[in-house]
Design an enzyme around this catalytic site. Structure first.
Site, PDB file in Angstrom:
ATOM      1  CG  HIS A 168      -3.643   7.437   2.158  1.00 14.95           C
ATOM      2  ND1 HIS A 168      -3.562   7.408   3.504  1.00 14.95           N
ATOM      3  CD2 HIS A 168      -3.542   6.133   1.783  1.00 14.95           C
ATOM      4  CE1 HIS A 168      -3.324   6.083   4.182  1.00 14.95           C
ATOM      5  NE2 HIS A 168      -3.291   5.491   2.890  1.00 14.95           N
ATOM      6  CG  HIS A 198       2.273   0.170   4.421  1.00 12.61           C
ATOM      7  ND1 HIS A 198       2.105  -0.788   5.333  1.00 12.61           N
ATOM      8  CD2 HIS A 198       1.192   0.895   4.307  1.00 12.61           C
ATOM      9  CE1 HIS A 198       0.683  -0.616   5.713  1.00 12.61           C
ATOM     10  NE2 HIS A 198       0.100   0.331   4.902  1.00 12.61           N
ATOM     11  CG  HIS A 236      -4.392   2.743  -0.893  1.00 14.08           C
ATOM     12  ND1 HIS A 236      -5.422   2.094  -0.266  1.00 14.08           N
ATOM     13  CD2 HIS A 236      -3.546   3.131  -0.023  1.00 14.08           C
ATOM     14  CE1 HIS A 236      -5.145   2.138   1.229  1.00 14.08           C
ATOM     15  NE2 HIS A 236      -3.864   2.741   1.093  1.00 14.08           N
ATOM     16  CG  ASP A 265      -1.999  -1.006   1.004  1.00 14.21           C
ATOM     17  OD1 ASP A 265      -2.186  -1.600   0.234  1.00 14.21           O
ATOM     18  OD2 ASP A 265      -3.057  -0.800   1.817  1.00 14.21           O
ATOM     19  CG  ASP A 266       0.199   4.121   2.059  1.00 11.71           C
ATOM     20  OD1 ASP A 266      -1.052   3.560   1.709  1.00 11.71           O
ATOM     21  OD2 ASP A 266       0.320   3.879   3.480  1.00 11.71           O
TER      22      ASP A 266
HETATM   23 ZN   LIG Z   1      -2.700   3.404   2.993  1.00  7.05          ZN
END
Ligand SMILES: [Zn+2]
Length: 233
Positions: A112, A201, A108, A58-59
């Protein structure tokens, strides 16, 4: 048609239903809701596969993404990266590298910065804005949406319904943003199971721990696939 024949037909249909094989929907841990024209599925893994897992990151893109890509390439492993729209706009070339390396990408959000106070319309707009940024950078539109912080409520489901996404969660959270390398390894090794989607991540810790995570899972006999491959569609 007389009554006797009708009864035979009804009984026949009932027996047929009993012997129908369970559909795909039953083999995948899944919650489904309908919003407008779309059905929104929430998925965290697939109970019907053996010895397969999906690594998800993620991110992304982050400054550590190129190192993560290098590790995955060394092991010849495909994974799934959940892209944040504003980070894609900052580093579109890294987003393209992810796709060029054959990995799957997911949405995503753009900002955010999601909270339960946001309206479904605002969330849908943020999802769409991320999709546009991802499409401009990579030429691809993701299949799955992972809500920031894993936030799932009726507004998130409605936003996904309006934008045509399935909600992609996880069974195993490495908590690589919080734990040290030893604790991450312990968590993943303890919680992993057949068909699991594993959450990471793209952080300095992720880069340090990822080779050992892969080694350990390989020793346990797991193969690494993308989310679409794991879910079989
Ligand atoms: Zn995230």
């Amino acid at each position: 048609m007389d009554r006797f024949k009708l009864e035979i037909i009804w009984i026949g249909c009932f027996i047929l239903l009993l012997f129908l094989p369970p559909g795909k929907a039953q083999s995948i841990e899944m919650e489904e809701s309908i919003f407008g024209l779309n059905s929104v599925r929430s998925l965290g893994g697939n109970h019907s596969v053996k010895k397969e897992v999906a690594l998800t990151f993620d991110d992304v893109p982050s400054p550590f993404t190129p190192q993560v890509l290098k590790i995955l390439n060394n092991y010849d492993i495909s994974a799934t990266f959940f892209l944040v729209g504003y980070q894609v706009e900052k580093s579109p070339e890294i987003a393209r590298q992810i796709v060029a390396a054959g990995h799957e990408i997911g949405n995503h959000s753009f900002s955010h910065r999601w909270s339960s106070d946001n309206s479904a319309e605002a969330l849908a707009e943020d999802i769409k804005r991320a999709e546009d940024a991802i499409y401009r950078a990579t030429g691809q539109i993701p299949l799955y949406f992972r809500p920031p912080g894993g936030m799932v409520n009726d507004k998130v489901k409605k936003a996904c319904g309006e934008t045509g996404y399935s909600i992609l969660l996880w069974w195993v959270d490495s908590r690589d943003w919080l734990l040290n390398e030893e604790e991450i390894l312990e968590t993943v090794n303890k919680e992993v199971k057949d068909g699991a989607i594993i959450l990471f991540h793209n952080l300095a810790t992720t880069v340090k721990v990822l080779p050992q995570v892969i080694e350990d899972l390989k020793t346990k006999g797991y193969e690494f696939v993308t989310v679409s491959q794991l879910l079989r569609y």
